[in-house]
Motif scaffolding. Structure first.
Motif, PDB file in Angstrom:
ATOM      1  N   GLN A 121      31.591 -13.202 -32.105  1.00 34.03           N
ATOM      2  CA  GLN A 121      31.209 -13.532 -33.479  1.00 34.03           C
ATOM      3  C   GLN A 121      30.241 -14.720 -33.511  1.00 34.03           C
ATOM      4  OE1 GLN A 121      33.844 -15.615 -36.546  1.00 34.03           O
ATOM      5  NE2 GLN A 121      33.886 -13.493 -37.309  1.00 34.03           N
ATOM      6  N   LYS A 122      30.501 -15.718 -32.702  1.00 30.44           N
ATOM      7  CA  LYS A 122      29.654 -16.916 -32.672  1.00 30.44           C
ATOM      8  C   LYS A 122      28.235 -16.582 -32.226  1.00 30.44           C
ATOM      9  CE  LYS A 122      30.117 -19.855 -29.329  1.00 30.44           C
ATOM     10  NZ  LYS A 122      30.665 -20.893 -28.416  1.00 30.44           N
ATOM     11  N   ILE A 123      28.122 -15.719 -31.218  1.00 26.83           N
ATOM     12  CA  ILE A 123      26.807 -15.312 -30.720  1.00 26.83           C
ATOM     13  C   ILE A 123      26.044 -14.540 -31.792  1.00 26.83           C
ATOM     14  CG2 ILE A 123      25.633 -13.793 -29.062  1.00 26.83           C
ATOM     15  CD1 ILE A 123      27.999 -14.525 -27.119  1.00 26.83           C
ATOM     16  N   LYS A 124      26.745 -13.630 -32.464  1.00 30.62           N
ATOM     17  CA  LYS A 124      26.116 -12.861 -33.544  1.00 30.62           C
ATOM     18  C   LYS A 124      25.584 -13.786 -34.634  1.00 30.62           C
ATOM     19  CE  LYS A 124      27.640 -10.077 -37.449  1.00 30.62           C
ATOM     20  NZ  LYS A 124      28.791  -9.369 -38.047  1.00 30.62           N
ATOM     21  N   GLN A 125      26.406 -14.733 -35.065  1.00 34.94           N
ATOM     22  CA  GLN A 125      25.997 -15.658 -36.122  1.00 34.94           C
ATOM     23  C   GLN A 125      24.834 -16.541 -35.669  1.00 34.94           C
ATOM     24  OE1 GLN A 125      29.743 -17.587 -36.895  1.00 34.94           O
ATOM     25  NE2 GLN A 125      30.406 -16.030 -38.375  1.00 34.94           N
ATOM     26  N   MET A 126      24.855 -16.934 -34.408  1.00 33.62           N
ATOM     27  CA  MET A 126      23.805 -17.790 -33.870  1.00 33.62           C
ATOM     28  C   MET A 126      22.469 -17.052 -33.798  1.00 33.62           C
ATOM     29  SD  MET A 126      23.868 -19.787 -30.198  1.00 33.62           S
ATOM     30  CE  MET A 126      24.169 -18.257 -29.283  1.00 33.62           C
ATOM     31  N   LEU A 127      22.501 -15.800 -33.357  1.00 28.16           N
ATOM     32  CA  LEU A 127      21.259 -15.044 -33.181  1.00 28.16           C
ATOM     33  C   LEU A 127      20.703 -14.511 -34.491  1.00 28.16           C
ATOM     34  CD1 LEU A 127      21.976 -13.145 -29.845  1.00 28.16           C
ATOM     35  CD2 LEU A 127      20.756 -15.289 -30.209  1.00 28.16           C
ATOM     36  N   ILE A 128      21.550 -14.352 -35.497  1.00 26.69           N
ATOM     37  CA  ILE A 128      21.050 -13.955 -36.812  1.00 26.69           C
ATOM     38  C   ILE A 128      20.108 -15.022 -37.358  1.00 26.69           C
ATOM     39  CG2 ILE A 128      21.759 -13.764 -39.243  1.00 26.69           C
ATOM     40  CD1 ILE A 128      24.078 -12.065 -38.373  1.00 26.69           C
ATOM     41  N   GLN A 129      20.383 -16.265 -36.989  1.00 28.85           N
ATOM     42  CA  GLN A 129      19.573 -17.375 -37.485  1.00 28.85           C
ATOM     43  C   GLN A 129      18.258 -17.533 -36.729  1.00 28.85           C
ATOM     44  OE1 GLN A 129      20.610 -18.939 -40.240  1.00 28.85           O
ATOM     45  NE2 GLN A 129      22.390 -17.590 -40.163  1.00 28.85           N
TER      46      GLN A 129
END
Length: 239
Positions: free
Chosen positions: A193-201
């Protein structure tokens, strides 16, 4: 899950277009890098396990053995701390080197456990990892608070493991193995989840964003390796 289904609420039209273009590219890189690192680790571990001379050099020389462990730690800390100052090529080479060293140190697996049990536990690990990574990627629940708890549990696990090096309790080893499985199952979902949120940005799929993807791949790689080791301690059959 299709990246087009992601929640881009609050982003400008231009920003949404940039995310839709960059995000799937970066996510693919995360899993490609992680998979390649696992392949490198596995091949290195098998190669070392079938080379008596190399095995003797690693496990017969305490200075060299601890030097490799320190090098592993230094590489992980180095990549994480200096990711903004080093190039993508340098970061990638450090990740590869870490995978090789980790494989060399994991060569004992092929000496201690049967080949069939290693294969079975690997597939159990892969299935568990995939399920938890998918859960972390798709869930709408914020796993931040769970992540903080898991990180504290991880610190406790490391301390207890170090204590058990001196105590050498088989019962404590088994308990720590079950705790380790729970910790890394949870961390897999949290990191996903953290990676997904980070890469969305990420504004694009440039070098800066790719370095973030590389860090994500390293996190998931560590989750997979540790989950595999703890499961092997529980289910692995010894030679």
């Amino acid at each position: 899950m299709d990246y087009k289904e992601l929640d881009f609420q609050g982003l400008s039209a231009e920003r949404q277009w940039a995310v839709s273009e960059a995000f799937p590219v970066l996510m693919r890189k995360v899993y490609v890098w992680m998979t390649l690192a696992l392949v490198i680790t596995g091949l290195t571990a098998y190669g070392v396990a079938t080379s008596p001379g190399v095995l003797q050099a690693i496990y017969g020389n305490q200075l060299f053995f601890w030097g490799l462990i320190i090098a592993e730690f230094a590489l992980v800390v180095g990549v994480s701390a200096a990711i903004n100052r080093i190039s993508l090529t340098t970061a990638t080479l450090m990740f590869i080197l870490y995978s090789v060293i980790n494989g060399a140190l994991m060569s004992y697996v092929f000496l201690v456990y049967t080949a069939s049990s290693i294969s079975i536990v690997f597939f159990i690990t892969a299935g568990t990892f995939a399920a938890m990574a998918l859960f972390g990627y798709t869930t709408k629940t914020d796993l931040t608070s769970m992540g903080k708890i898991l990180l504290m549990a991880l610190i406790g696990l490391v301390i207890a493991t170090l204590v058990n090096v001196f105590v050498r309790s088989s019962g404590l080893t088994l308990i720590l193995s079950y705790v380790g499985v729970l910790v890394f199952v949870g961390l897999t979902a949290y990191d996903s989840q953290k990676i997904k949120q980070m890469l969305i940005q990420a504004p694009d799929a440039g070098e800066g964003a790719q370095k973030l993807a590389l860090l994500g791949a390293l996190s998931l790689y560590l989750d997979f390796i540790n989950l595999f080791i703890y499961l092997l301690r529980i289910f692995g059959k010894r030679e």
